[in-house]
Motif scaffolding. Structure first.
Motif, PDB file in Angstrom:
ATOM      1  N   VAL A 141       0.863  -1.179   0.000  1.00 52.03           N
ATOM      2  CA  VAL A 141       0.000   0.000   0.000  1.00 52.03           C
ATOM      3  C   VAL A 141       0.902   1.233   0.000  1.00 52.03           C
ATOM      4  CG1 VAL A 141      -1.808   1.265   1.203  1.00 52.03           C
ATOM      5  CG2 VAL A 141      -1.760  -1.242   1.312  1.00 52.03           C
TER       6      VAL A 141
ATOM      7  N   ASN B 198       0.794   5.461  -0.631  1.00 49.14           N
ATOM      8  CA  ASN B 198      -0.041   6.622  -0.905  1.00 49.14           C
ATOM      9  C   ASN B 198       0.620   7.924  -0.462  1.00 49.14           C
ATOM     10  OD1 ASN B 198      -0.974   7.115   1.972  1.00 49.14           O
ATOM     11  ND2 ASN B 198      -1.829   5.078   1.665  1.00 49.14           N
TER      12      ASN B 198
ATOM     13  N   ASP C  84      -1.289  -8.346  -3.994  1.00 47.01           N
ATOM     14  CA  ASP C  84      -2.252  -7.295  -3.645  1.00 47.01           C
ATOM     15  C   ASP C  84      -1.543  -5.952  -3.566  1.00 47.01           C
ATOM     16  OD1 ASP C  84      -4.640  -9.047  -3.052  1.00 47.01           O
ATOM     17  OD2 ASP C  84      -3.195  -9.874  -1.627  1.00 47.01           O
TER      18      ASP C  84
ATOM     19  N   ILE D 231      -2.080  -1.481  -3.724  1.00 50.46           N
ATOM     20  CA  ILE D 231      -2.830  -0.226  -3.806  1.00 50.46           C
ATOM     21  C   ILE D 231      -1.820   0.904  -3.957  1.00 50.46           C
ATOM     22  CG2 ILE D 231      -4.361   1.382  -2.627  1.00 50.46           C
ATOM     23  CD1 ILE D 231      -5.592  -0.971  -1.147  1.00 50.46           C
TER      24      ILE D 231
ATOM     25  N   SER E 261      -2.078   4.956  -4.517  1.00 46.13           N
ATOM     26  CA  SER E 261      -3.076   6.023  -4.602  1.00 46.13           C
ATOM     27  C   SER E 261      -2.508   7.383  -4.224  1.00 46.13           C
ATOM     28  CB  SER E 261      -4.267   5.700  -3.686  1.00 46.13           C
ATOM     29  OG  SER E 261      -3.873   5.627  -2.334  1.00 46.13           O
TER      30      SER E 261
ATOM     31  N   ALA F  99      -5.232  -5.248  -7.812  1.00 46.62           N
ATOM     32  CA  ALA F  99      -4.485  -3.996  -7.769  1.00 46.62           C
ATOM     33  C   ALA F  99      -5.411  -2.825  -8.041  1.00 46.62           C
ATOM     34  CB  ALA F  99      -3.344  -4.011  -8.782  1.00 46.62           C
ATOM     35  N   LEU F 100      -5.163  -1.737  -7.326  1.00 50.66           N
ATOM     36  CA  LEU F 100      -5.862  -0.479  -7.548  1.00 50.66           C
ATOM     37  C   LEU F 100      -4.821   0.615  -7.707  1.00 50.66           C
ATOM     38  CD1 LEU F 100      -8.412   1.327  -7.603  1.00 50.66           C
ATOM     39  CD2 LEU F 100      -8.219   1.481  -5.100  1.00 50.66           C
TER      40      LEU F 100
ATOM     41  N   LYS G 274      -4.957   4.483  -8.360  1.00 45.91           N
ATOM     42  CA  LYS G 274      -6.028   5.487  -8.381  1.00 45.91           C
ATOM     43  C   LYS G 274      -5.538   6.853  -7.887  1.00 45.91           C
ATOM     44  CE  LYS G 274     -10.694   6.327  -6.563  1.00 45.91           C
ATOM     45  NZ  LYS G 274     -11.788   5.787  -5.721  1.00 45.91           N
TER      46      LYS G 274
END
Length: 597
Positions: A413, A415, A433, A435, A437, A467-468, A470
């Motif tokens: 993750v 961000n 997995d 993310i 962002s 996966a994101l 964004k």
């Protein structure tokens, strides 16, 4: 080598201090200046600091008052639990200064600053790290020409490198890299030299800070371009974490380092395994007032084996020599197989995989050696010398298939981070997995975000399951990174099965469940978004401007969004401005349903 001589009184003092630290039943706050580490005196503090670390009790805190501490060798923390290491937050702050770099010698500096192994709950915060001498130097091109010795360019160095005068011509240079005026690496020249054979460029000193450097590609440069000269100083990661469970770093700044800034992996025969890492407000950038182009000579953060979750937030990466973040584990190939046992070959070394590749009770996944698609998972029972015994019978798995680690590749993750003016890519993420962002990327030679699983050269794993990507802002990326004179930045956001050229021909289903949404992508050479080998891809509500106009990868690069070998996809709500063509695709024997709205 450091030689320490004690008189009898000094020896008794050190023994007393050791007993004082070790005898604390309750957690103690240990001020390093009370044990011989004196800031700002210009003397080596490594011995005193290592003495403290060796004698810590679980739960202790190590406090650095403000100032500069000099370290001629690495510090090691091993076998401890619940340790906090931190600096003063007032005054001039705390700098740990690595010393001993010498680019005039052919020997290579090989030490880390910190090695933390077999520990649990370790927290570093409020520290700055620097080197006593620049590990790379740079300047601007003032002239280009050729003479009897070959093509050359003149380089005017900045005043901050005056410390290497008067012997500039004797510097051992391992790499030359050109940059745009704004500091974006542009690969007009990217010349490596064979250090093992003692090959270095021909250099003539023309003035106190002016060099004449011979390079066959000098004619590709222009006056005013910047050149970074990476000196023959390399070593180990600044922070090396081996078998550390629950690791946190916050408010750490690394001004320059000649290798990875941080490296995480596992090690044999440790009680703890690498698991869960959080980085907050970590910065890797050149010091204020410095004109240095390169801060970290290699990756900023390199995760090679770790369980759990890797979290990065509010961090800054500027002027890196390679990827800002690379998350992966090692991919192996099956050499031999019996009912429950596989012999594994390390894909990178082509030798039997090491026993610290994975551990009993870890889950591993088998991928088809041709298609890259999953064949299922198994749980390890035991391993020895590259032979891994499974708890269950293996079905439909064959020699030549790939094996990747599910357990020891962390969820990721990232961000609110910033990546700029770096040589390779922003984030290379090879995890089930992911993310990513609300990050900002600018001036990166290659892709800002590469979701991958390298099955062709580096053999890094594993495949994307979810996966994101964004809300990121991406500008001026993917224009310059080359492999054998060919651009490899397929997209500012790219999904592939290899890092460099290729890795786009595997069928749909290697990667799955990827959403790329609400990103702002501007001024990128090839595709803004390039996706291959993926089942269930959504590309929604992205804003793309001035991309796919300077095509370096034909034919894909002329499309702002391009899909290759994808199925079950949705492309909708994307806005385009100043692009050559909005959308293209190619499928290899697939009957995919594309919805564009």
């Amino acid at each position: 080598m450091i030689i320490i001589r004690f008189n009898l009184l000094q020896l008794w003092v050190w023994l007393f201090l050791g007993m004082l630290i070790s005898s604390n039943v309750k957690a103690a706050v240990i001020d390093v200046t009370h044990f011989g580490a004196i800031p700002d005196d210009g003397l080596d503090d490594q011995v005193a600091l290592q003495f403290i670390l060796t004698h810590l009790n679980n739960g202790d805190k190590v406090y650095f008052p403000q100032g500069v501490y000099h370290l001629s060798a690495e510090l090691q923390l091993e076998g401890k639990t619940d340790i906090e290491i931190y600096g003063s937050t007032t005054g001039r702050r705390v700098t740990l200064m690595a010393t001993g770099f010498n680019p005039f010698e052919t020997s290579v500096y090989g030490g880390s600053l910190w090695i933390v192994s077999d520990c649990k709950k370790v927290n570093f915060h409020d520290l700055m790290i620097d080197v006593d001498k620049p590990v790379s130097i740079n300047g601007s091109v003032s002239d280009i020409g050729s003479d009897i010795s070959g093509a050359y360019y003149m380089l005017e160095l900045g005043e901050e490198f005056i410390g290497y005068n008067p012997n500039l011509q004797d510097l051992k240079i391992m790499h030359q890299l050109s940059y745009e005026h704004d500091g974006t690496p542009n690969y007009h020249i990217s010349t490596h030299y064979n250090l093992k054979e003692g090959k270095y460029p021909l250099i003539e000193k023309m003035d106190r800070l002016k060099l004449k450097i011979y390079n066959d590609l000098a004619a590709q440069l222009s006056i005013g371009e910047k050149i970074n000269l990476r000196l023959k100083i390399s070593g180990n990661p600044c922070f090396k974490f081996l078998g550390v469970t629950t690791l946190a770093l916050s408010d750490i700044t690394i001004w320059q380092w000649p290798d990875f800034a941080m490296y995480v992996s596992d090690r044999l025969n440790t009680h703890f395994k690498s698991k869960d890492m959080t980085l907050t407000r970590v910065k890797m950038k050149s010091k204020p007032g410095s004109a240095r182009l390169m801060s970290i000579s290699a990756d900023g953060i390199h995760i090679a084996s770790m369980e759990g979750t890797f979290k990065v937030r509010d961090c800054e990466f500027v002027g890196l020599g390679d990827d800002a973040i690379n998350v992966h584990s090692r991919m192996c190939k099956i050499e031999e197989i019996t009912e429950k046992t596989v012999s594994l070959i390390n894909g990178w070394t082509n030798k039997l995989v090491e026993d610290d590749w994975s551990f009993p009770d870890d889950v591993i996944e088998f991928l088809d050696g041709t298609t890259g698609k999953s064949k299922g998972t198994a749980v390890i029972s035991s391993r020895h010398l590259g032979r891994y015994v499974m708890k269950s019978v293996l079905k439909h798995v064959n020699p030549g298939d790939f094996v990747v680690k599910k357990t020891r590749t962390p969820s990721t993750v990232i961000n609110n981070c910033t990546v700029s003016r770096s040589r390779a890519r922003g984030f290379v993420l090879q995890s089930n997995d992911v993310i990513v962002s609300n990050n900002k990327f600018s001036g990166i030679s290659g892709s800002a975000v590469l979701l991958s699983c390298d099955m062709e050269r580096w053999f890094e794993a594993t495949v994307i399951k979810s996966a994101l990507v964004k809300g990121n802002t991406i500008e001026n990326c993917g224009k310059f990174l080359k492999w054998n004179d060919t651009l490899i930045g397929y997209g500012a956001i790219a999904v592939k099965t290899a890092h460099e050229i290729g890795g786009i021909d595997k069928p749909a289903g290697v990667h799955r469940n990827i959403t790329i949404s609400k990103n702002n992508i501007k001024d990128c050479a090839n595709s803004a978004i390039f996706v291959s080998s993926t089942d269930q891809i959504k590309i929604i509500d992205n804003r793309i401007e001035n991309c796919s106009n300077r095509i370096g990868i034909f034919p894909y690069g002329k499309y702002a969004i391009y899909l290759k070998n994808c199925e079950n996809d949705l492309v909708q709500g994307n806005k385009f401005k100043k692009v050559k063509e909005e959308f293209g695709r190619a499928d290899k024997g697939l009957h995919s349903h594309l919805r564009i709205r």
